[in-house]
Design a protein around this motif. Structure first.
Motif, PDB file in Angstrom:
ATOM      1  N   GLY A 153       0.803  -1.768   0.382  1.00 39.97           N
ATOM      2  CA  GLY A 153      -0.146  -0.062   0.145  1.00 39.97           C
ATOM      3  C   GLY A 153       0.966   1.477   0.161  1.00 39.97           C
ATOM      4  O   GLY A 153       0.805   2.187  -1.057  1.00 39.97           O
ATOM      5  N   PRO A 154       1.879   1.313   0.967  1.00 40.57           N
ATOM      6  CA  PRO A 154       2.378   2.797   1.024  1.00 40.57           C
ATOM      7  C   PRO A 154       3.627   2.718  -0.122  1.00 40.57           C
ATOM      8  O   PRO A 154       3.192   3.757  -0.777  1.00 40.57           O
ATOM      9  N   ILE A 155       3.832   1.859  -0.905  1.00 36.49           N
ATOM     10  CA  ILE A 155       4.289   2.157  -1.975  1.00 36.49           C
ATOM     11  C   ILE A 155       4.194   2.741  -3.529  1.00 36.49           C
ATOM     12  O   ILE A 155       4.266   3.161  -4.463  1.00 36.49           O
ATOM     13  N   PHE A 156       2.134   2.212  -3.319  1.00 37.65           N
ATOM     14  CA  PHE A 156       1.486   2.537  -4.095  1.00 37.65           C
ATOM     15  C   PHE A 156       0.971   4.069  -3.945  1.00 37.65           C
ATOM     16  O   PHE A 156       1.258   5.314  -4.634  1.00 37.65           O
ATOM     17  N   GLY A 157       0.812   4.699  -2.538  1.00 38.53           N
ATOM     18  CA  GLY A 157       0.530   5.700  -2.125  1.00 38.53           C
ATOM     19  C   GLY A 157       1.964   7.116  -2.670  1.00 38.53           C
ATOM     20  O   GLY A 157       1.908   8.118  -3.611  1.00 38.53           O
ATOM     21  N   PHE A 158       3.365   6.170  -2.216  1.00 29.47           N
ATOM     22  CA  PHE A 158       4.130   6.749  -3.131  1.00 29.47           C
ATOM     23  C   PHE A 158       4.127   7.088  -4.414  1.00 29.47           C
ATOM     24  O   PHE A 158       4.502   8.476  -5.093  1.00 29.47           O
ATOM     25  N   ALA A 218      -7.193  -0.353  -7.011  1.00 33.21           N
ATOM     26  CA  ALA A 218      -8.096   0.671  -6.139  1.00 33.21           C
ATOM     27  C   ALA A 218      -7.156   1.341  -5.181  1.00 33.21           C
ATOM     28  O   ALA A 218      -7.353   3.098  -5.091  1.00 33.21           O
ATOM     29  N   ALA A 219      -5.567   0.903  -5.060  1.00 33.70           N
ATOM     30  CA  ALA A 219      -4.581   1.556  -3.868  1.00 33.70           C
ATOM     31  C   ALA A 219      -4.269   2.873  -5.040  1.00 33.70           C
ATOM     32  O   ALA A 219      -4.168   4.056  -3.869  1.00 33.70           O
ATOM     33  N   PHE A 220      -3.754   2.316  -6.362  1.00 35.78           N
ATOM     34  CA  PHE A 220      -3.046   3.565  -6.498  1.00 35.78           C
ATOM     35  C   PHE A 220      -4.363   5.143  -7.378  1.00 35.78           C
ATOM     36  O   PHE A 220      -3.781   6.375  -6.997  1.00 35.78           O
ATOM     37  N   LEU A 221      -5.643   4.285  -7.857  1.00 32.29           N
ATOM     38  CA  LEU A 221      -7.332   5.411  -7.866  1.00 32.29           C
ATOM     39  C   LEU A 221      -7.055   5.972  -6.324  1.00 32.29           C
ATOM     40  O   LEU A 221      -6.610   7.317  -6.670  1.00 32.29           O
ATOM     41  N   ALA A 222      -6.962   5.222  -5.477  1.00 31.52           N
ATOM     42  CA  ALA A 222      -7.369   6.164  -4.058  1.00 31.52           C
ATOM     43  C   ALA A 222      -6.562   7.436  -3.732  1.00 31.52           C
ATOM     44  O   ALA A 222      -6.700   8.173  -3.106  1.00 31.52           O
ATOM     45  N   ALA A 223      -5.239   7.175  -3.796  1.00 31.50           N
ATOM     46  CA  ALA A 223      -4.062   8.377  -3.781  1.00 31.50           C
ATOM     47  C   ALA A 223      -3.459   9.073  -4.667  1.00 31.50           C
ATOM     48  O   ALA A 223      -3.416  10.428  -4.922  1.00 31.50           O
ATOM     49  N   SER A 224      -3.884   8.825  -6.216  1.00 33.14           N
ATOM     50  CA  SER A 224      -3.110   9.985  -6.843  1.00 33.14           C
ATOM     51  C   SER A 224      -4.855  10.961  -6.926  1.00 33.14           C
ATOM     52  O   SER A 224      -4.441  11.943  -7.280  1.00 33.14           O
ATOM     53  N   MET A 225      -6.277  10.432  -7.319  1.00 31.15           N
ATOM     54  CA  MET A 225      -7.555  11.295  -6.752  1.00 31.15           C
ATOM     55  C   MET A 225      -7.932  11.589  -5.566  1.00 31.15           C
ATOM     56  O   MET A 225      -8.316  12.793  -5.106  1.00 31.15           O
ATOM     57  N   ARG A 226      -7.331  11.241  -4.205  1.00 29.15           N
ATOM     58  CA  ARG A 226      -7.256  11.546  -3.159  1.00 29.15           C
ATOM     59  C   ARG A 226      -8.887  11.396  -3.025  1.00 29.15           C
ATOM     60  O   ARG A 226      -9.354  12.316  -2.223  1.00 29.15           O
ATOM     61  N   MET A 227      -9.163   9.898  -2.783  1.00 26.95           N
ATOM     62  CA  MET A 227     -10.484   9.521  -2.462  1.00 26.95           C
ATOM     63  C   MET A 227     -10.694   8.368  -1.712  1.00 26.95           C
ATOM     64  O   MET A 227     -10.738   7.337  -2.294  1.00 26.95           O
ATOM     65  N   PRO A 228     -10.099   7.730  -0.523  1.00 27.60           N
ATOM     66  CA  PRO A 228      -9.912   5.825  -0.189  1.00 27.60           C
ATOM     67  C   PRO A 228     -11.203   6.105  -0.683  1.00 27.60           C
ATOM     68  O   PRO A 228     -11.613   4.691  -0.809  1.00 27.60           O
ATOM     69  N   ALA A 280      -5.554   1.764   3.047  1.00 28.89           N
ATOM     70  CA  ALA A 280      -5.140   2.865   3.796  1.00 28.89           C
ATOM     71  C   ALA A 280      -3.504   3.044   3.899  1.00 28.89           C
ATOM     72  O   ALA A 280      -3.175   4.024   4.277  1.00 28.89           O
ATOM     73  N   GLY A 281      -2.993   1.996   3.455  1.00 28.61           N
ATOM     74  CA  GLY A 281      -1.398   2.240   2.738  1.00 28.61           C
ATOM     75  C   GLY A 281      -1.205   3.571   2.105  1.00 28.61           C
ATOM     76  O   GLY A 281      -0.462   4.483   2.240  1.00 28.61           O
ATOM     77  N   SER A 282      -1.260   3.446   1.251  1.00 29.79           N
ATOM     78  CA  SER A 282      -1.535   4.457   0.199  1.00 29.79           C
ATOM     79  C   SER A 282      -1.742   5.332   0.257  1.00 29.79           C
ATOM     80  O   SER A 282      -1.212   6.835   0.732  1.00 29.79           O
ATOM     81  N   SER A 283      -3.109   5.504   0.836  1.00 32.15           N
ATOM     82  CA  SER A 283      -3.482   6.969   1.437  1.00 32.15           C
ATOM     83  C   SER A 283      -2.682   7.782   2.683  1.00 32.15           C
ATOM     84  O   SER A 283      -2.109   8.904   2.394  1.00 32.15           O
ATOM     85  N   ALA A 284      -1.841   6.885   3.316  1.00 33.87           N
ATOM     86  CA  ALA A 284      -1.014   7.311   4.225  1.00 33.87           C
ATOM     87  C   ALA A 284      -0.162   7.722   4.039  1.00 33.87           C
ATOM     88  O   ALA A 284       0.716   9.206   4.703  1.00 33.87           O
TER      89      ALA A 284
END
Length: 421
Positions: A230-235, A359-369, A395-399
């Motif tokens: 998750g965090p890797i996808f957020g970064f 889902a993880a990349f979409l949540a972080a890239s558009m800031r809508m978890p 949750a990890g990508s958004s954090a």
């Protein structure tokens, strides 16, 4: 209250009709451009299949036409029409209306260019048209500024719900992304407009899921991967967002649009001779990933090329959304990461990783978890047990995204209001 309810219903119907018409126009342009399923707008043959079966020469010619339409169209719009006002900007005003002609022209250009093969997304067009209709109607009826802002946001969310058949996601997009509140005065009209719009759009677009996904079984390996990745996808999403914003910021709005778009789309057409999966908003590669039809090497190649053609299109001055393109990047990145994970912990199909990664990349890239979690379920209609790895990854990508924003952008992130103040 009766008047507000009437406006809510009208906004839902209007957003549904406009989303349906834009969706049908997209299918018509795709079929005409690449010469497939000429007698049915909605057929079993996908856009990717139509592109893959077309000749290389046709792909290049169609992309040149796309570049010409994009360059001339957006140049003329910037030159002669009123300046565009996006929905978030309009919602900050006491008069949240957006210019009708400019918005419709921009929406049509997005649909036409995506239909011809632009790698950008199509979801921006129905959102903008739905918001414009809601703003116009609210002004004519005489709603208060606060009521008008709610209706404009609902129109945008309903447009998204209509074109993708995702009523709950459209509702959450309105509340989480546009309004930043889940208070009942906003939640009730958001839900009504999105449900009405999606239902109306069934008439022309049908009631099918956007993606077909095989039945998955949860495993400890998949759960562990979702937590760790998750965090890797957020970064990665943060880095992509910075590049995307820079490309948009430096895009021309003058005569340079035509040569820039012609050059950009010619390059994309030439690359598409070898990789037809790059054409269109990214739905084709996502479906291949969900069907486990993408090798590790192809996924890595498409990941790099998709990012490059997206940035190239934006830098040239083309316009469009990033919802489906973001999901395609996330799916390809997940297949690469999942394939590497399988070398140590085999047993999970690559398609399972693709759903979680999208889902993880979409949540972080558009800031809508929250919206991304529900959208992953609505678009694929997977078993609800699959909610667990998706939630962990999101949750990890958004954090990770919030850490990047606070560290590098130094921006204070507001919280979402859960009740009426």
């Amino acid at each position: 209250m009766p008047m507000l309810m009437a406006v809510t219903v009208c906004v839902g119907v209007g957003a549904g009709l406009s989303g349906m018409c834009l969706g049908l126009l997209l299918h018509f342009i795709q079929h005409w451009a690449y010469g497939y399923s000429m007698h049915r707008l909605l057929s079993m043959q996908s856009f990717l299949q139509g592109v893959a079966e077309s000749t290389p020469e046709r792909r290049v010619i169609v992309l040149l036409i796309c570049g010409c339409i994009a360059g001339l169209g957006w140049w003329a719009m910037y030159r002669f029409a009123r300046p565009l006002v996006n929905v978030p900007t309009a919602l900050k005003s006491d008069d949240p209306r957006t210019p009708i002609f400019s918005t419709i022209a921009n929406a049509l250009l997005q649909i036409i260019t995506v239909g011809l093969g632009s790698p950008l997304g199509r979801e921006g067009a129905p959102r903008e048209v739905g918001a414009t209709f809601a703003g116009w109607l609210s002004h004519r009826i005489g709603l208060t500024p606060q009521e008008s802002r709610v209706m404009v946001a609902c129109g945008a969310g309903a447009g998204l719900a209509a074109v993708y058949n995702v009523p709950l996601s459209g509702t959450l997009f309105t509340l989480e992304v546009l309004l930043g509140t889940f208070a009942s005065p906003a939640a009730i009209p958001a839900l009504l407009t999105s449900v009405i719009a999606a239902t109306v759009a069934w008439v022309g677009l049908g009631n099918d899921a956007q993606y077909s996904v095989p039945v998955f079984e949860l495993s400890d390996s998949l759960m562990a991967w979702s937590i760790m990745i998750g965090p890797i996808f957020g970064f990665a999403a943060y880095g992509f967002s910075r590049l995307e914003q820079s490309a948009r910021r430096h895009a021309p709005h003058d005569w340079r649009l035509l040569p820039g778009c012609l050059a950009a789309f010619l390059i994309i057409g030439l690359v598409a001779i070898f990789y037809p999966e790059l054409l269109g908003n990214g739905k084709g590669p996502i479906q291949l990933g969900f069907n486990d039809d993408v090798s590790l090497q192809l996924a890595a190649t498409l990941l790099v090329l998709k990012v490059l053609v997206l940035l190239l299109s934006l830098r040239a001055g083309a316009n469009g959304g990033l919802l489906t393109p973001g999901m395609s990047i996330g799916a390809m990145l997940a297949i690469v990461a999942g394939g590497l994970w399988n070398h140590a912990f085999p047993g999970v199909p690559l398609s399972a990783y693709a759903v979680v990664g999208a889902a993880a990349f979409l949540a972080a890239s558009m800031r809508m978890p929250i919206t991304a979690i529900v959208m992953a379920l609505e678009l694929t209609r997977v078993n609800h047990d699959y909610l667990f790895p998706v939630v962990f990854a999101v949750a990890g990508s958004s954090a990770a995204l919030r850490i990047c924003i606070r560290r590098f952008d130094r921006v204070h992130l507001p919280s979402i209001t859960l009740h009426k103040e």
